[in-house]
Scaffold this active site. Structure first.
Site, PDB file in Angstrom:
ATOM      1  N   GLU A 105       0.842  -1.197   0.000  1.00 52.80           N
ATOM      2  CA  GLU A 105       0.000   0.000   0.000  1.00 52.80           C
ATOM      3  C   GLU A 105       0.879   1.250   0.000  1.00 52.80           C
ATOM      4  O   GLU A 105       1.294   1.723   1.076  1.00 52.80           O
ATOM      5  CB  GLU A 105      -0.889   0.023   1.252  1.00 52.80           C
ATOM      6  CG  GLU A 105      -1.845  -1.126   1.352  1.00 52.80           C
ATOM      7  CD  GLU A 105      -3.097  -0.754   2.156  1.00 52.80           C
ATOM      8  OE1 GLU A 105      -4.195  -0.955   1.626  1.00 52.80           O
ATOM      9  OE2 GLU A 105      -2.977  -0.250   3.283  1.00 52.80           O
TER      10      GLU A 105
ATOM     11  N   SER B 190      -6.518   3.455  -3.171  1.00 53.10           N
ATOM     12  CA  SER B 190      -7.479   3.974  -4.164  1.00 53.10           C
ATOM     13  C   SER B 190      -7.930   2.918  -5.181  1.00 53.10           C
ATOM     14  O   SER B 190      -8.126   3.230  -6.355  1.00 53.10           O
ATOM     15  CB  SER B 190      -6.911   5.212  -4.879  1.00 53.10           C
ATOM     16  OG  SER B 190      -6.700   6.256  -3.943  1.00 53.10           O
TER      17      SER B 190
HETATM   18  P1  13P Z   1      -8.341   3.519   0.040  1.00 55.02           P
HETATM   19  O1  13P Z   1      -8.845   2.349  -0.775  1.00 55.02           O
HETATM   20  O2  13P Z   1      -9.448   4.329   0.644  1.00 55.02           O
HETATM   21  O3  13P Z   1      -7.333   4.324  -0.707  1.00 55.02           O
HETATM   22  O4  13P Z   1      -7.572   2.877   1.307  1.00 55.02           O
HETATM   23  C1  13P Z   1      -6.626   1.902   1.089  1.00 55.02           C
HETATM   24  C2  13P Z   1      -6.269   1.302   2.390  1.00 55.02           C
HETATM   25  O5  13P Z   1      -5.657   1.942   3.227  1.00 55.02           O
HETATM   26  C3  13P Z   1      -6.687  -0.078   2.655  1.00 55.02           C
HETATM   27  O6  13P Z   1      -6.067  -0.592   3.787  1.00 55.02           O
END
Ligand code: 13P
Length: 253
Positions: A176, A215
């Site tokens: 991430e 995202s």
């Molecule tokens: P988003 O999908 O809202 O960008 O968040 C990603 C996330 O942190 C999942 O653990």
């Protein structure tokens, strides 16, 4: 690493699509979500695992409602001690007792806002494994680190320290990139694929499922899942609405 690119390996990809609800949804809202979400899984290929990592207060009723369904329940944190004077923390026994199967460890929001270090992340991960929970270890670089060319070094360090003593056959990793979380600024699918390939090359067990997070949306999931190294997604904002998360789980391959 066995020298073969992922696309040339015969290993079966284990696909895991997980929602991370973060600090969203009361119990009533969680159950309302399920009513709309579950009927949309009738065509989902059996090979795809579906997980909801929800707030602690919703886990028990989610787990009861999901009993016998294909959706697994995950927590968003775990303490490393079996029990003790640790105000505000939750133990592995407390989670397994109510049917929790997965737990997120080392999310960047916990590292950033709650002082988690690679060492505490490692302790939480080992605790999860010792209780038979599947840890989802999150790693990823900040924008500043990426701009400074430090992406590989940062991730390598997070993996090395986070995985001390870990059983790599009982593990999920989520890549991430922090700059892609909640920003709408998704990492390009090819770039996520490249970094995930690097992560895989650092593991003893190259079959560890590695997700992409940051995202992920109905509009980009097909392209993300078309990448050979990417075994699933960890989805924040787009997992909060049943329609949108169902579209993600039912990505077109
Ligand atoms: P988003 O999908 O809202 O960008 O968040 C990603 C996330 O942190 C999942 O653990």
């Amino acid at each position: 690493m066995n020298g073969l690119a992922r696309s040339e390996q015969s290993a079966v990809r284990r696909i895991i699509i997980a929602g991370n609800w973060k600090m969203y949804k009361t119990q009533a809202e969680a159950l309302e979500f399920l009513q709309a979400f579950l009927p949309q899984l009738s065509e989902t290929p059996e090979s795809r695992k579906v997980v909801l990592c929800a707030p602690f207060t919703t886990l028990s009723s989610l787990s009861k409602t999901l009993h016998g369904s294909r959706v697994r329940v995950g927590a968003q944190n775990i303490h490393w001690a079996k029990e003790g004077a640790f105000t505000g923390e939750i133990s592995g026994a407390m989670l397994t007792e109510i049917g929790v199967r997965y737990v997120v460890v080392g999310h960047s929001e916990r590292r950033q806002y709650f002082g988690e270090t690679d060492e505490t992340v490692n302790q939480r991960l080992l605790a999860a494994q010792s209780f038979g929970l599947l840890p989802i270890l999150c790693v990823g670089e900040s924008k500043q680190q990426r701009d400074a060319g430090e992406t590989e070094a940062v991730i390598s360090r997070q993996l090395e320290r986070g995985l001390v003593g870990a059983d790599q056959t009982n593990l999920v990793i989520a890549y991430e990139p922090i700059w892609a979380i909640g920003t709408g600024d998704t990492c390009a699918a090819e770039e996520a694929n490249r970094v995930i390939g690097l992560i895989r090359s650092q593991l003893k067990d190259t079959d560890v499922p590695i997700q992409y997070g940051g995202s992920v949306k109905p509009e980009n999931i097909d392209e993300i899942m078309a990448q050979p190294e990417i075994d699933g997604a960890l989805v924040g904002g787009a997992s909060l609405e049943a329609e949108s998360f169902a579209r993600i789980v039912n990505y077109q391959s």
